[in-house]
Design an enzyme around this catalytic site. Structure first.
Site, PDB file in Angstrom:
ATOM      1  N   SER A 239      -9.550  -1.177   7.354  1.00 23.68           N
ATOM      2  CA  SER A 239      -9.080  -0.970   5.976  1.00 23.68           C
ATOM      3  C   SER A 239      -8.429  -2.150   5.292  1.00 23.68           C
ATOM      4  O   SER A 239      -8.134  -2.079   4.107  1.00 23.68           O
ATOM      5  CB  SER A 239      -8.101   0.200   5.936  1.00 23.68           C
ATOM      6  OG  SER A 239      -8.826   1.387   5.924  1.00 23.68           O
TER       7      SER A 239
ATOM      8  N   LYS B 250       0.856  -1.201   0.000  1.00 26.07           N
ATOM      9  CA  LYS B 250       0.000   0.000   0.000  1.00 26.07           C
ATOM     10  C   LYS B 250       0.884   1.240   0.000  1.00 26.07           C
ATOM     11  O   LYS B 250       1.934   1.253   0.668  1.00 26.07           O
ATOM     12  CB  LYS B 250      -0.880  -0.051   1.252  1.00 26.07           C
ATOM     13  CG  LYS B 250      -1.891   1.080   1.376  1.00 26.07           C
ATOM     14  CD  LYS B 250      -2.775   0.847   2.600  1.00 26.07           C
ATOM     15  CE  LYS B 250      -3.796   1.935   2.803  1.00 26.07           C
ATOM     16  NZ  LYS B 250      -4.675   1.667   3.969  1.00 26.07           N
TER      17      LYS B 250
ATOM     18  N   SER C  98      -9.667   1.505   3.347  1.00 26.57           N
ATOM     19  CA  SER C  98      -8.897   2.347   2.480  1.00 26.57           C
ATOM     20  C   SER C  98      -7.880   1.596   1.610  1.00 26.57           C
ATOM     21  O   SER C  98      -7.386   2.156   0.639  1.00 26.57           O
ATOM     22  CB  SER C  98      -8.153   3.376   3.330  1.00 26.57           C
ATOM     23  OG  SER C  98      -7.225   2.725   4.182  1.00 26.57           O
TER      24      SER C  98
HETATM   25  N1  GLN Z   1     -12.986   3.275   7.099  1.00 23.95           N
HETATM   26  C1  GLN Z   1     -12.223   3.631   8.247  1.00 23.95           C
HETATM   27  C2  GLN Z   1     -11.883   5.097   8.218  1.00 23.95           C
HETATM   28  O1  GLN Z   1     -12.244   5.723   7.294  1.00 23.95           O
HETATM   29  C3  GLN Z   1     -11.015   2.760   8.345  1.00 23.95           C
HETATM   30  C4  GLN Z   1      -9.784   3.320   7.756  1.00 23.95           C
HETATM   31  C5  GLN Z   1      -8.562   2.477   7.991  1.00 23.95           C
HETATM   32  O2  GLN Z   1      -8.626   1.391   8.560  1.00 23.95           O
HETATM   33  N2  GLN Z   1      -7.428   3.012   7.579  1.00 23.95           N
HETATM   34  O3  GLN Z   1     -11.249   5.595   9.086  1.00 23.95           O
END
Ligand code: GLN
Length: 481
Positions: A174, A75, A150
């Site tokens: 994420s 990532k 994400s």
């Molecule tokens: N969807 C969650 C957020 O927007 C998780 C994001 C993540 O795990 N980086 O914060």
């Protein structure tokens, strides 16, 4: 084609395939699937060069290392020395890592090949990959649908067969949620299991590097290579790295689930039914599955968004345009105005929203009402976790309330988007490991998974139960890598 890393490495050993051919195969696939937008950068020449070197070493009889020739994508929030790391943000456009993250260093030391960096929501903030300066990532199973976020690019890279495994980061789901939306496996280890050194910070007390893959042994292998204490991260679990070899698949487990989760009004009826049916089957096989109540469920999302935005507002203050990254072209003499302009140009809307929210919840006068309250909720959740795992080996939950949604369906309504994190943030608030397993297919054609969690540091049980569930209860065909 191989279904797991072990098979691939056996073929390398008998010279029926080579690292070079394998990298060429993936590079072709990446090219053919460019429209999915899974990668921000592909390191084609370098990956090929490394593959050739590994082939030479093998021919010369050098004993293969643990990840010999394994093709991995990372990532774009994970540092890989001399390669771009942008967090899918304009503010880091053109920036290159000055050092390797511990995770990447350990992969490379075991002869893995890093094929590229993957697209994601800006600074890992989002659930749909729509918040990227590089544009959205498409779900390969239905390109009108989001891949989740994400770590959407990392999930699609594995889903579409563009690499063998990939790294994501999981602050609130994420890794697990995009795995769920894409029909693959996504593991978030315990907080601190994999060092955060070289992972761009979003919310430091939640962030954890996670792994996407096609099989549990593949994921276990990567985890054993990357985990372990690290002098560069004092929050890393102080245990030397170990193997996560799955031995006992006939064991009977004691499993819990939360009534409020399976009956939650936001949960799709088909997903809820699939989980209840699975529970019945597990009981028939001799496992004990017990319903528990969890009256704090509706507090987890607010607590998560108060605490993570607070941490983000502090972490992201380092992007000031002075030392590195984007700098406004406007000639501004006042330093505060310069910061404001640079940051307004460099950060996208969602990141700006979270910095402001975080600054607000930390401000004097509101600190006690929001930040302290959320910390108290976090403590109660940790207590709840201790109570659950004093009695049970594992906890099962849905991963997400619904299957992958369409582009634009939630992007104008951040609160709706946030609320869909209801089943994943619990593991981050409490530091326990969680995994999403692709067991089911919805009548709408999209896959969905189930989430399994165990107590902190018990990844071995988590992986053993996962293997059991995938072997006995997966309804789809195995995927090839
Ligand atoms: N969807 C969650 C957020 O927007 C998780 C994001 C993540 O795990 N980086 O914060």
């Amino acid at each position: 084609m191989f279904t797991n890393i072990q098979q691939y490495q056996a073929a390398l050993e008998d010279f029926t395939t080579s690292c070079q051919d394998t990298v060429i195969h993936y590079l072709h696939k990446i090219e053919a699937n460019k429209h999915l937008n899974a990668f921000t950068y592909v390191y084609a020449d370098e990956a090929l060069q490394r593959a050739r070197m590994l082939d030479e070493n093998r021919k010369a009889g050098a004993p293969p290392k643990k990840l010999h020739g394994v093709v991995i994508a990372i990532k774009d929030v994970i540092c890989y020395k001399d390669h771009p790391v942008t967090a899918a943000s304009k503010i880091l456009h053109g920036f290159k890592s000055l050092y390797n993250s511990t995770a990447v260093q350990r992969l490379v030391d075991e002869d893995a090949i890093i094929i590229g960096s993957c697209n994601c929501d800006e600074f890992a903030m989002g659930s749909s990959n729509e918040n990227s300066a590089y544009g959205k990532v498409l779900n390969a199973l239905d390109t009108s649908k989001v891949p989740g976020g994400s770590s959407g690019g990392s999930a699609v890279a594995v889903q579409a067969g563009l690499c063998m495994a990939s790294l994501g980061s999981d602050t609130g789901g994420s890794v697990r949620q995009p795995a769920d939306f894409c029909g693959i496996i996504g593991l978030k280890p315990s907080y601190g299991r994999i060092s955060r050194h070289g992972l761009l910070a979003y919310a430091s007390s939640f962030d954890q590097i996670g792994i996407f893959g096609n099989s549990i042994p593949d994921i276990a292998l990567l985890l054993s290579v990357m985990s372990g204490a690290d002098d560069y991260d004092s929050t890393a679990i102080q245990e030397s790295s170990r193997s996560y070899e799955i031995t006992d698949s006939s064991k009977k487990y004691n499993i819990a689930y939360f009534r409020e989760a399976v009956q939650h009004p936001s949960l799709d009826a088909e997903i809820s039914n699939a989980i209840l049916l699975l529970i019945d089957e597990l009981r028939k096989e001799g496992h004990q599955v017990t319903e528990m109540n969890f009256d704090l469920l509706d507090y987890v999302v607010p607590a998560y968004y108060v605490l993570t935005t607070a941490e983000a507002s502090s972490n992201l203050s380092r992007y000031d345009g002075i030392r590195y990254g984007h700098q406004t072209k406007e000639s501004i003499s006042d330093l505060t105005d310069f910061y404001k302009q640079t940051r307004s140009e460099g950060f996208g809307r969602e990141v700006q929203r979270r910095i402001m929210l975080g600054t607000f919840v930390l401000s004097s006068g509101y600190y006690d009402a929001y930040f302290s309250k959320a910390q108290q909720v976090r403590r109660l959740l940790v207590n709840k976790t201790a109570a659950v795992f004093a009695e049970f080996d594992a906890l099962i939950m849905p991963t997400s309330p619904a299957t992958a949604f369409g582009f634009g369906d939630k992007s104008d309504d951040p609160v709706t988007m946030y609320l869909a994190d209801i089943f994943t943030v619990f593991a981050n608030l409490t530091g326990i490991p969680g995994i999403s397993l692709p067991l089911f297919k919805h009548s709408n054609g999209m896959p969905f998974g189930i989430q399994v969690m165990t107590k902190k540091t018990d990844e071995l049980t988590l992986l053993e139960i996962s293997e059991l569930l995938l072997k006995k209860h997966k309804t789809d065909q195995p995927v090839t890598i």
